[in-house]
Motif scaffolding. Structure first.
Motif, mmCIF file in Angstrom:
data_model
loop_
_atom_site.group_PDB
_atom_site.id
_atom_site.type_symbol
_atom_site.label_atom_id
_atom_site.label_comp_id
_atom_site.label_asym_id
_atom_site.label_seq_id
_atom_site.Cartn_x
_atom_site.Cartn_y
_atom_site.Cartn_z
ATOM 1 N N UNK A 11 48.659 36.291 35.879
ATOM 2 C CA UNK A 11 48.524 37.483 36.701
ATOM 3 C C UNK A 11 48.800 37.099 38.159
ATOM 4 N N UNK A 12 49.673 37.864 38.825
ATOM 5 C CA UNK A 12 50.121 37.482 40.164
ATOM 6 C C UNK A 12 50.009 38.658 41.131
ATOM 7 N N UNK A 13 49.396 38.414 42.259
ATOM 8 C CA UNK A 13 49.313 39.384 43.351
ATOM 9 C C UNK A 13 50.660 39.440 44.076
ATOM 10 N N UNK A 14 50.891 40.514 44.830
ATOM 11 C CA UNK A 14 52.140 40.651 45.581
ATOM 12 C C UNK A 14 51.990 40.221 47.042
ATOM 13 N N UNK A 15 51.438 41.090 47.890
ATOM 14 C CA UNK A 15 51.401 40.830 49.329
ATOM 15 C C UNK A 15 50.560 39.598 49.649
ATOM 16 N N UNK A 16 51.170 38.667 50.366
ATOM 17 C CA UNK A 16 50.488 37.433 50.721
ATOM 18 C C UNK A 16 50.512 36.377 49.636
ATOM 19 N N UNK A 70 49.528 42.281 39.635
ATOM 20 C CA UNK A 70 48.290 42.999 39.939
ATOM 21 C C UNK A 70 48.221 43.161 41.454
ATOM 22 N N UNK A 71 48.324 44.378 41.932
ATOM 23 C CA UNK A 71 48.502 44.628 43.356
ATOM 24 C C UNK A 71 47.614 45.757 43.846
ATOM 25 N N UNK A 112 41.354 39.903 45.218
ATOM 26 C CA UNK A 112 41.674 38.912 44.186
ATOM 27 C C UNK A 112 40.474 38.021 43.842
ATOM 28 N N UNK A 113 39.393 38.131 44.579
ATOM 29 C CA UNK A 113 38.274 37.191 44.407
ATOM 30 C C UNK A 113 37.717 37.220 42.995
ATOM 31 N N UNK A 158 56.970 29.198 48.875
ATOM 32 C CA UNK A 158 57.140 29.310 47.410
ATOM 33 C C UNK A 158 55.944 28.764 46.639
ATOM 34 N N UNK A 159 54.746 29.092 47.122
ATOM 35 C CA UNK A 159 53.543 28.632 46.432
ATOM 36 C C UNK A 159 53.446 29.131 45.007
ATOM 37 N N UNK A 160 53.915 30.365 44.741
ATOM 38 C CA UNK A 160 53.878 30.897 43.381
ATOM 39 C C UNK A 160 54.778 30.082 42.469
#
Length: 286
Positions: free
Chosen positions: A9-14, A44-45, A238-239, A272-274
């Motif tokens: 599951x990956x967040x978008x902004x930041x 998941x945003x 995201x916590x 490119x941390x993701x």
């Protein structure tokens, strides 16, 4: 993490997006490699799917995604609503009055699949310029009303929010806490604004709404054990996701509270941390 996850599951902004709001080639390629390896990718945003269409097209996204910080699960490309957590209309009316008292327009987010538009704006004369910019930039469909009691679709509200200066949003948040207590979930935090402009958003949901709550329901339905779910994020919304999933990863630019909740860290969103995290997850986080 022991083994390769079934779901990332990956967040978008930041997180997935660089500081310019774009997906790097390295990140795009990493998502494609994960899908090719049989790993499900879920976005998941805090945004709605309409507010990130170009991003989703850039990563060839299909399938379910969590929107509005966990208030709904949307299928793409059909844009149908698979699951949702709604707000009580009595709470929405109270919240809109609080926002009006702070000279703010109420941005009442709707289930677009159910009603055919995105936002009901109450008090449009107080609409913040950032909101106008955001709606124009993303082709958001809006309706207006003088009060929340005029809402034609009170049973389809996912979130209510307002935009303003940080101190003003803090004052409004205190009123929300005093009036409604634990009957709602809320946060106020920096919003995506025009370059150089600092604004905060106060957003309010039904009690218990969270990205993890929606992800967990999806995982249970799909027979994916919690320990087989990994997540990558940076923000306050995201916590719980990072804390409760099988393996939570914070990007280096994340808020300190997010880093504390995570099991591991990866590079920042400008480096490119993701992509680095996904590569390590495909190798069992070695």
């Amino acid at each position: 993490m022991n083994g390769v996850p079934d779901l990332i599951v990956i967040d978008l902004d930041g997180t997935l997006l660089c500081p310019r709001g774009q997906v790097s080639e390295s990140n795009r390629r990493a998502l494609a490699e994960a899908r090719g390896a049989g790993v499900r990718i879920m976005i998941a945003t805090g945004r709605t799917h309409v507010e990130c269409r170009q991003i989703l097209e850039a990563i060839d996204y299909q399938g379910p995604m969590v929107v509005a910080s966990g208030a709904a699960l949307i299928d793409l490309p059909s844009e149908s609503t698979l699951d949702r957590d709604l707000m009580d209309q009595d709470d929405v009316v109270v919240l809109s009055e609080i926002m009006r008292d702070h000279d703010c327009a109420s941005l009442i987010l709707k289930d677009r699949h159910a009603v055919g538009y995105d936002y009901l704006i109450v008090g449009s004369q107080h609409l913040h310029p950032v909101s106008n910019w955001w709606f124009d930039a993303h082709g958001i469909a809006c309706r207006t009303a003088d009060s929340a009691e005029e809402d034609s679709h009170p049973e389809d509200t996912l979130r209510i929010a307002c935009i303003g200066a940080p101190d003003l949003m803090g004052q409004a948040a205190e009123r929300v806490s005093d009036r409604l207590g634990q009957s709602v979930s809320w946060r106020h935090w920096p919003a995506v604004g025009r370059e150089g402009e600092v604004v905060h958003m106060l957003e309010v949901f039904g009690s218990g709404v969270d990205k993890w709550t929606m992800v967990e329901r999806y995982a249970i339905d799909q027979g994916i054990p919690r320990e087989r779910v990994a997540a990558i994020g940076d923000g306050l919304n995201d916590i719980q996701l990072l804390r409760e999933c099988g393996f939570g990863i914070a990007v280096d630019n994340a808020d300190d509270q997010v880093i504390e909740a995570a099991d591991a860290r990866t590079g920042c969103h400008s480096q490119d941390g993701v992509a680095d995290a996904v590569d390590r997850l495909l190798r069992g986080w070695s």
